[in-house]
Motif scaffolding. Structure first.
Motif, short mmCIF file in Angstrom:
data_model
loop_
_atom_site.label_atom_id
_atom_site.label_comp_id
_atom_site.label_asym_id
_atom_site.label_seq_id
_atom_site.Cartn_x
_atom_site.Cartn_y
_atom_site.Cartn_z
N GLU A 84 0.82 -1.20 0.00
CA GLU A 84 0.00 0.00 0.00
C GLU A 84 0.86 1.26 0.00
OE1 GLU A 84 -3.11 0.00 -0.65
OE2 GLU A 84 -3.11 -2.18 -0.62
N MET A 127 -8.94 -1.91 -4.92
CA MET A 127 -10.00 -2.93 -4.89
C MET A 127 -10.91 -2.78 -6.11
SD MET A 127 -10.19 -5.07 -2.14
CE MET A 127 -11.83 -5.19 -1.44
N VAL A 128 -11.20 -1.54 -6.48
CA VAL A 128 -12.04 -1.30 -7.66
C VAL A 128 -11.37 -1.87 -8.90
CG1 VAL A 128 -12.96 0.48 -9.20
CG2 VAL A 128 -13.19 0.74 -6.72
N ASN A 163 -6.43 -7.04 0.61
CA ASN A 163 -6.65 -5.61 0.46
C ASN A 163 -7.93 -5.11 1.11
OD1 ASN A 163 -4.44 -4.47 -1.54
ND2 ASN A 163 -5.03 -6.48 -2.32
N HIS A 164 -8.56 -5.93 1.92
CA HIS A 164 -9.78 -5.49 2.61
C HIS A 164 -9.42 -4.36 3.58
CE1 HIS A 164 -13.37 -5.46 5.12
NE2 HIS A 164 -13.96 -6.13 4.16
N PRO A 165 -10.15 -3.26 3.55
CA PRO A 165 -9.83 -2.10 4.40
C PRO A 165 -9.68 -2.43 5.88
CG PRO A 165 -11.45 -1.49 2.77
CD PRO A 165 -11.28 -2.97 2.65
N ILE A 198 -6.57 4.55 3.62
CA ILE A 198 -7.44 3.46 3.21
C ILE A 198 -8.08 3.72 1.85
CG2 ILE A 198 -9.49 2.12 3.82
CD1 ILE A 198 -6.98 1.55 5.50
N ASP A 199 -8.29 4.98 1.50
CA ASP A 199 -8.90 5.31 0.20
C ASP A 199 -8.10 4.74 -0.96
OD1 ASP A 199 -10.94 6.60 1.42
OD2 ASP A 199 -10.17 8.63 1.09
N ASN A 242 -8.98 1.18 -1.36
CA ASN A 242 -10.29 1.04 -2.00
C ASN A 242 -10.19 1.24 -3.51
OD1 ASN A 242 -11.69 0.52 0.38
ND2 ASN A 242 -12.01 2.70 0.80
N GLU A 243 -9.32 2.16 -3.93
CA GLU A 243 -9.12 2.39 -5.37
C GLU A 243 -8.56 1.14 -6.03
OE1 GLU A 243 -6.16 5.00 -8.25
OE2 GLU A 243 -6.72 5.80 -6.29
#
Length: 248
Positions: free
Chosen positions: A131, A231-232, A209-211, A224-225, A228-229
């Protein structure tokens, strides 16, 4: 107090020995020295608290971002704005973070000691290191192009973090720094991988990659954002492959 205030103020600073601690000591001063007295080294400590880990991670982002900015010799407005936007630096901390960024950029020491220290800090949590590297990718692409010197910097940091070439290319694809998207690269598999291998790779990345898991491993909420990016991108890549292969 935000994590940025903790970095500048030296909260949990006893943990940041080595090159990271030396650099932040420029601004933390006596408070940092007092915090360190009689306290254990973070590296190898099994009871390091969450606050310390968050400060260490955030400090590494500042320093390595500054070193990457130095790699191509140009710090663009877009890169600076991306740093501010992505990492949600409070207005009251902006000046201090900027001074620390400048100190790291102008420091004559190379980036390697800093990367090596943070790699040791999170040696058992490679996803945290991933990350951090992802945050650097995000900043590098902020001006619309990843300079070859920046890409070389990122590749060298990746090696220090212990990632394989395939891992690096997977992350690079996740942040679309090639100007095109390869769904298989995003999942870290070959295009001739079996359906089972594709599913296994996808599930592994989703879990890693789960928050909630990333927060438990030491990432501040501010970061964390970015997860999430990614993950998308992972879900989109898997969706594309599923459609092409007719998977259920």
């Amino acid at each position: 107090m935000s994590v940025w205030g903790k970095v500048i103020g030296g909260v949990a600073g006893f943990a940041l020995v080595g090159p990271l601690g030396a650099l932040i000591g420029i601004y933390a001063g006596h408070k940092m020295d007092k915090a360190r007295e009689g306290e254990p080294n973070f590296v190898g400590s099994s009871d390091a608290d969450q606050q310390t880990r968050q400060v260490a991670f955030t400090m590494a982002v500042i320093v390595l971002s500054a070193k990457m900015a130095k790699a191509d010799g140009v710090v663009t407005r877009e890169e600076v704005e991306a740093f501010k936007r992505v990492f949600h630096i409070p207005p009251e901390e902006m000046s201090s973070v900027g001074k620390l960024f400048d100190a790291a950029r102008d420091d004559s020491q190379g980036f390697e000691p800093y990367a090596e220290q943070v790699a040791q800090m999170f040696a058992r949590e490679p996803v945290v290191l991933e990350e951090l590297l992802g945050g650097l990718f995000h900043i590098a692409r902020a001006d619309g192009v990843v300079h070859p010197a920046e890409l070389d910097f990122l590749a060298r940091v990746s090696v220090i973090f212990g990632f394989s070439e395939r891992d690096f290319e997977r992350l690079r694809a996740s942040y679309n720094t090639k100007g095109k998207t390869n769904s298989y690269e995003i999942l870290g598999v070959q295009s001739d991988a079996t359906d089972s291998e594709v599913k296994k790779a996808y599930r592994k990345l989703i879990v890693e990659n789960h928050p909630d898991k990333l927060m438990a491993q030491g990432l501040p909420q501010e970061f964390i954002d970015l997860a999430n990016e990614k993950m998308v991108a992972i879900n989109s890549a898997y969706g594309t492959i599923k459609k092409k292969r007719g998977l259920k």
